[in-house]
Design a protein around this motif. Structure first.
Motif, PDB file in Angstrom:
ATOM      1  N   PHE B 506       0.744  -1.123   0.147  1.00  0.00           N
ATOM      2  CA  PHE B 506       0.046   0.154   0.089  1.00  0.00           C
ATOM      3  C   PHE B 506       0.886   1.025   0.166  1.00  0.00           C
ATOM      4  N   CYS B 507       1.984   1.523   0.974  1.00  0.00           N
ATOM      5  CA  CYS B 507       2.484   2.693   1.045  1.00  0.00           C
ATOM      6  C   CYS B 507       4.035   2.621   0.514  1.00  0.00           C
ATOM      7  N   THR B 508       4.245   3.588  -0.032  1.00  0.00           N
ATOM      8  CA  THR B 508       5.835   3.540  -0.937  1.00  0.00           C
ATOM      9  C   THR B 508       6.843   3.347   0.141  1.00  0.00           C
ATOM     10  N   PRO B 509       6.955   3.799   1.379  1.00  0.00           N
ATOM     11  CA  PRO B 509       8.007   3.565   2.082  1.00  0.00           C
ATOM     12  C   PRO B 509       8.498   1.924   2.458  1.00  0.00           C
ATOM     13  N   ARG B 511       6.448  -0.751   0.914  1.00  0.00           N
ATOM     14  CA  ARG B 511       6.618  -1.365  -0.484  1.00  0.00           C
ATOM     15  C   ARG B 511       7.864  -1.360  -1.229  1.00  0.00           C
ATOM     16  N   VAL B 512       8.431  -0.122  -1.426  1.00  0.00           N
ATOM     17  CA  VAL B 512       9.773  -0.195  -2.102  1.00  0.00           C
ATOM     18  C   VAL B 512      10.715  -0.351  -1.109  1.00  0.00           C
ATOM     19  N   GLY B 513      10.704   0.128   0.138  1.00  0.00           N
ATOM     20  CA  GLY B 513      12.011   0.267   1.181  1.00  0.00           C
ATOM     21  C   GLY B 513      12.205  -0.998   1.693  1.00  0.00           C
ATOM     22  N   LEU B 540      17.919   4.167   4.944  1.00  0.00           N
ATOM     23  CA  LEU B 540      16.593   3.353   4.559  1.00  0.00           C
ATOM     24  C   LEU B 540      15.781   2.862   5.759  1.00  0.00           C
ATOM     25  N   LEU B 543      13.895   5.710   7.432  1.00  0.00           N
ATOM     26  CA  LEU B 543      12.699   5.862   6.681  1.00  0.00           C
ATOM     27  C   LEU B 543      11.501   4.948   6.766  1.00  0.00           C
ATOM     28  N   HIS B 546       9.952   5.112  10.478  1.00  0.00           N
ATOM     29  CA  HIS B 546       9.292   6.355  11.042  1.00  0.00           C
ATOM     30  C   HIS B 546       8.191   6.764   9.819  1.00  0.00           C
ATOM     31  N   HIS B 547       8.189   6.343   8.582  1.00  0.00           N
ATOM     32  CA  HIS B 547       7.280   7.221   7.680  1.00  0.00           C
ATOM     33  C   HIS B 547       6.310   6.066   6.899  1.00  0.00           C
ATOM     34  N   SER B 548       6.224   4.743   7.414  1.00  0.00           N
ATOM     35  CA  SER B 548       5.297   4.039   6.791  1.00  0.00           C
ATOM     36  C   SER B 548       3.713   4.137   7.348  1.00  0.00           C
ATOM     37  N   HIS B 549       3.232   3.298   6.888  1.00  0.00           N
ATOM     38  CA  HIS B 549       1.453   3.453   7.192  1.00  0.00           C
ATOM     39  C   HIS B 549       1.165   2.564   8.284  1.00  0.00           C
ATOM     40  N   TYR B 554       6.581  -0.071  10.426  1.00  0.00           N
ATOM     41  CA  TYR B 554       7.429   0.566  11.692  1.00  0.00           C
ATOM     42  C   TYR B 554       8.462  -0.507  12.000  1.00  0.00           C
TER      43      TYR B 554
END
Lengths: 246, 606
Positions: B506-509, B511-513, B540, B543, B546-549, B554
């Protein structure tokens, strides 16, 4: 907190702004002409919170502004070097995940992902490319769907459901297998009910959904983000208004 | 502390199991149709995959858009759009019950013997071999599921036998019955595992004392959620009770997917009565008439047993209409079975899955306690939490609070596995030191312990005096032990691959992270990492954290951040001193060589 906060007021980077009940931080910020970078948010459509460009900090906790309700007294950090660095990294993540061909993409100059890269000072991809194989769908007479350029922002999904009332798109698959699917018996756009005039056909922030036979009508160099920053255009965007005027 | 060793055998009769696997799960009589996941499972069983035509048929039956059916099918690991083999074999890839046993790659061995490629069905349709996330058999060594049935304690010899049985297409019924046995071994018992629970005893007490006093007793016990986050159970019930809604629901989260956790397997086998009674208590307090157990697909083989207990409880008037003769108390429980998605352990993703959707975590707030199943107030509790609640009502909150620590009352049930002599289930009062657990399970020369699974905390010997509890090492129960001989980089890679596979996308951080993190660790393991990669991994990881959905993001990078702090050598030793290309130039030409049918010297770079 030093002072008692004024009711229905939040502060963004020290600037106090008013909000009305039910607004998110993003709604309140846009209404006050404060730009919080975003790709998957579109005023008038239900917020999703997937792209994470709009991360802001409240008491050192990160949250997505587009899905966080405004609450009196919030002290929000938005336009800071640290958050913009995070946003740049997230933009780079979106670039390497897909197959973005900016120099030869018809959307170049009108692309929000590209414009976000400009806005955040992104000079390279930073990460190795994923080079994923993603399906192209040219079955529709008037609309091209190239999943290589899709950033899974879900805007077409929501626009089709909420504004066009057609439910043409959905997202399927998990992790990096997530991909846009078309809600038709063959899974092809040509067999769906989408029309060239639908919001879903026009809302794509990148070059994943393109209207055919109108390529390069505006020359490169005179396109939206050649002339304006994404910040300037975002502060004017409002789907409900545009759509009701149609 | 006295050492108690008891073994509960839960004997699996393959004949019953196989008939069960083909049986459709029961569903609540009020529901118009069976659950979407169950319908899809039936199709998967019957046709070994779910075809586009089948998806269209289901969409029509359920009056759903085809897109929704496709997105559900493609979200869950146990649904396939291409036919699986008649023997469909899933090897766990967890570090405890995974296929890498003593440096022996059992998956590779079986694939070789059967001439099949991992992840692809053999051309004759006989067999497919895939890997899957932890199947909760970590106390049994290397394990697999064949057509959903568990085979444990895999060895090279057993793999050879399996290959022969598959090759001759011998029906599972004729495979050695003892292979399918799963033993639940509790080596250490405290409050919950020693008390016998008399069905109905908690409900009778609750009816005598009334709703308010029963809730007060749970509040007084300071019981906190056993999933790891530790939200006050009484508080959750109270919030749900007070939340307005057309209906209230109680949901048991039996989707224990954290690698290294298997305690629910035992609890569901041996303590199902206390679990269902805990749910009934909750229903009594919050005013629910419908409850759900969301059971992980990997534990489908427990379904017959659970249905037996549910049916007996209906006969005992502990479920159904007019529970224990109360004119206005009706409550029943339906079991919904997942289909292979770790993220569904997250409570809002679980609720989405219950509603027949992909398990994508919702935007929170609102939380399920006010807006859960069908947007109504819903309590979602862990199996162990609900069992504890039932015991608390019978024994009293003082009994519970007498054990544990200030902030963590009661006990914690741990699933201990990895490099130790006595893997199994251990129940301790909260506050137990890690070293005590290691001593009790006979773990020697321990390098690291992963507390709470890949999403938890990795600690080394310097921290073995730390305590299990919400104030120190909070855990859902996974306790993975790694001996000195273990390559911790391999462990990190295993965890990173796990999160990349289980990220909902769902969220970029996240999914891609999680993919980038996986690629970075793989690069180091291939001997292509440099000091810059460590910097990259740290940035990484921060990021993603702290910034996932949601909670998956987390926690997905915890292990590598802990590892860099405590065991930096594991990641830094393989680094190259000088810059090296992040890909192998010669290897990159391989596809060109294949296309041109060349493999001569000048088709190579060196």
């Amino acid at each position: 907190m030093a002072m008692q906060a004024k009711p229905n007021t939040i502060s963004i980077d020290g600037q106090e702004i008013a909000f009305t009940a039910g607004q998110t931080i993003m709604d309140a910020a846009l209404a006050a002409k404060i730009y919080i970078p975003h790709l998957c948010h579109y005023p008038g459509l239900r917020p999703s919170g997937n792209c994470r460009l709009c991360v802001v900090e409240i008491s050192n906790r990160s949250t997505a502004a587009c899905i966080t309700p405004a609450v009196t007294g919030q002290e929000i950090r938005n336009n800071t070097p640290e958050l913009n660095a995070i946003r740049k990294t997230i933009t780079q993540m979106l670039f390497v995940e897909g197959n973005h061909i900016c120099p030869s993409c018809e959307k170049t100059g009108n692309c929000k992902l590209q414009a976000m890269g400009y806005y955040l000072g992104m000079l390279d991809d930073h990460f190795p490319q994923f080079y994923q194989r993603r399906e192209m769908d040219a079955s529709h007479a008037g609309i091209l769907l190239d999943r290589s350029r899709c950033i899974l922002c879900d805007l077409c999904v929501r626009a089709s459901r909420e504004v066009d009332e057609k439910n043409v798109f959905a997202i399927a698959g998990r992790g990096t297998d997530a991909h846009l699917i078309v809600n038709s018996s063959t899974g092809k756009l040509g067999d769906s009910t989408i029309a060239v005039t639908d919001l879903a056909a026009n809302i794509c922030p990148v070059g994943a959904i393109l209207i055919k036979e109108q390529g390069y009508q505006v020359p490169i160099g005179q396109r939206i983000y050649d002339l304006h920053t994404i910040r300037e255009t975002a502060l004017q965007e409002n789907v409900t208004k545009e759509h009701h005027e149609k | 502390m006295s050492f108690v060793d008891s073994i509960c055998h839960f004997n699996f009769n393959p004949a019953i199991l196989i008939s069960m696997m083909n049986q459709r799960p029961l569903h609540h009589s009020d529901s118009p149709r069976e659950h979407l996941l169950h319908r899809l499972y039936t199709l998967q069983q019957e046709f070994l995959h779910i075809s586009p035509q089948a998806m269209q048929q289901v969409a029509a039956e359920y009056q759903l858009s085809l897109g929704q059916v496709v997105s559900v099918v493609e979200f869950y690991s146990f649904f396939y759009t291409q036919p699986c083999g008649r023997f469909h074999i899933l090897f766990s890839n967890c570090t405890s019950c995974g296929y890498l046993s003593d440096e022996q790659d059992l998956l590779h061995l079986l694939c070789q013997l059967l001439q099949v490629t991992s992840g692809k069905t053999r051309h004759d349709g006989c067999v497919s071999v895939h890997e899957t996330s932890c199947i909760g058999l970590c106390d049994h060594g290397a394990s697999l599921l064949v057509n959903g049935l568990p085979i444990t304690r895999l060895t090279e010899e057993k793999i050879t036998q399996i290959a022969q049985l598959v090759a001759s297409e011998t029906p599972l019924l004729q495979w050695p019955a003892e292979w399918f046995e799963v033993h639940n071994t509790a080596h250490q018992r405290s409050l919950l595992l020693t008390e016998y629970f008399l069905p109905g005893s908690a409900m009778q007490k609750a009816l005598i004392h009334g709703k308010d006093e029963t809730l007060a007793e749970i509040l007084r016990s300071d019981l906190r959620g056993r999933g790891g986050a530790g939200f006050g159970t009484g508080k959750k019930w109270q919030l749900c009770q007070q939340a307005p809604g057309h209906a209230h629901y109680v949901v048991c989260n039996a989707d224990e997917g954290e690698p290294g956790t298997f305690k629910d397997r035992m609890l569901l086998c041996d303590h199902a009565d206390a679990l269902f009674e805990g749910m009934t208590l909750c229903a009594f307090i919050i005013g629910a008439e419908q409850g759900f157990v969301y059971l992980r697909g990997e534990y489908r083989y427990l379904l017959t047993h659970l249905h037996t207990v549910l049916n007996r409880r209906r006969q005992q008037r502990l479920l159904g209409q007019h529970i224990l003769g109360q004119p206005a108390f009706h409550f029943d429980i339906e079991i919904v079975i997942g289909a292979g998605a770790y993220i569904c352990g997250e409570e809002s993703a679980l609720v989405e899955s219950l509603e027949g959707k992909p398990g994508i975590p919702r935007i929170r707030p609102p939380f399920p306690v006010t807006h859960g199943y069908q947007n109504q107030p819903t309590v979602v509790n862990n199996v162990e939490t609900l069992i504890a609640a039932a015991h608390i009502i019978v024994q009293g909150s003082a009994w519970f609070k007498a054990v544990g620590t200030e902030e963590s009352s009661g006990t914690k049930i741990l699933s201990v596995s990895g490099d130790c002599q006595l893997p199994g289930i251990y129940e301790y009062p909260f506050g137990v030191r890690v070293q005590q657990v290691l001593d009790d399970c006979h773990a020697h020369n321990v390098q690291a312990v992963q507390i709470g699974g890949p999403a938890g905390k990795m600690i080394g010997a310097a921290d073995f005096n730390r305590a299990i509890g919400f104030e120190d090492l909070s855990t859902g129960g996974s306790f993975l032990i790694y001996g000195q001989h273990r390559d911790l980089l391999a462990v990190h890679r295993n965890f990173a691959h796990f999160f990349a596979h289980e990220s909902c996308g769902f969220c970029t951080p996240c999914r891609v992270g999680t993919q980038l993190l996986k690629n970075n660790l793989d690069k180091i393991a291939q001997g292509r990492g440099t000091a810059q990669d460590i910097t990259e991994i740290k940035q990484l990881s921060h990021l993603i954290r702290h910034h996932s959905h949601c909670g998956l993001g987390y926690t997905a990078a915890n292990h590598v951040l802990d590892g860099l702090q405590t065991f930096p050598q594991a990641l830094e030793a393989p680094l190259q001193q000088h810059f090296s290309a992040q890909f192998d130039l010669d290897q990159s030409l391989e596809s060109a060589r294949q296309i041109t049918h060349r493999d001569d010297a000048s088709a190579h770079l060196d």
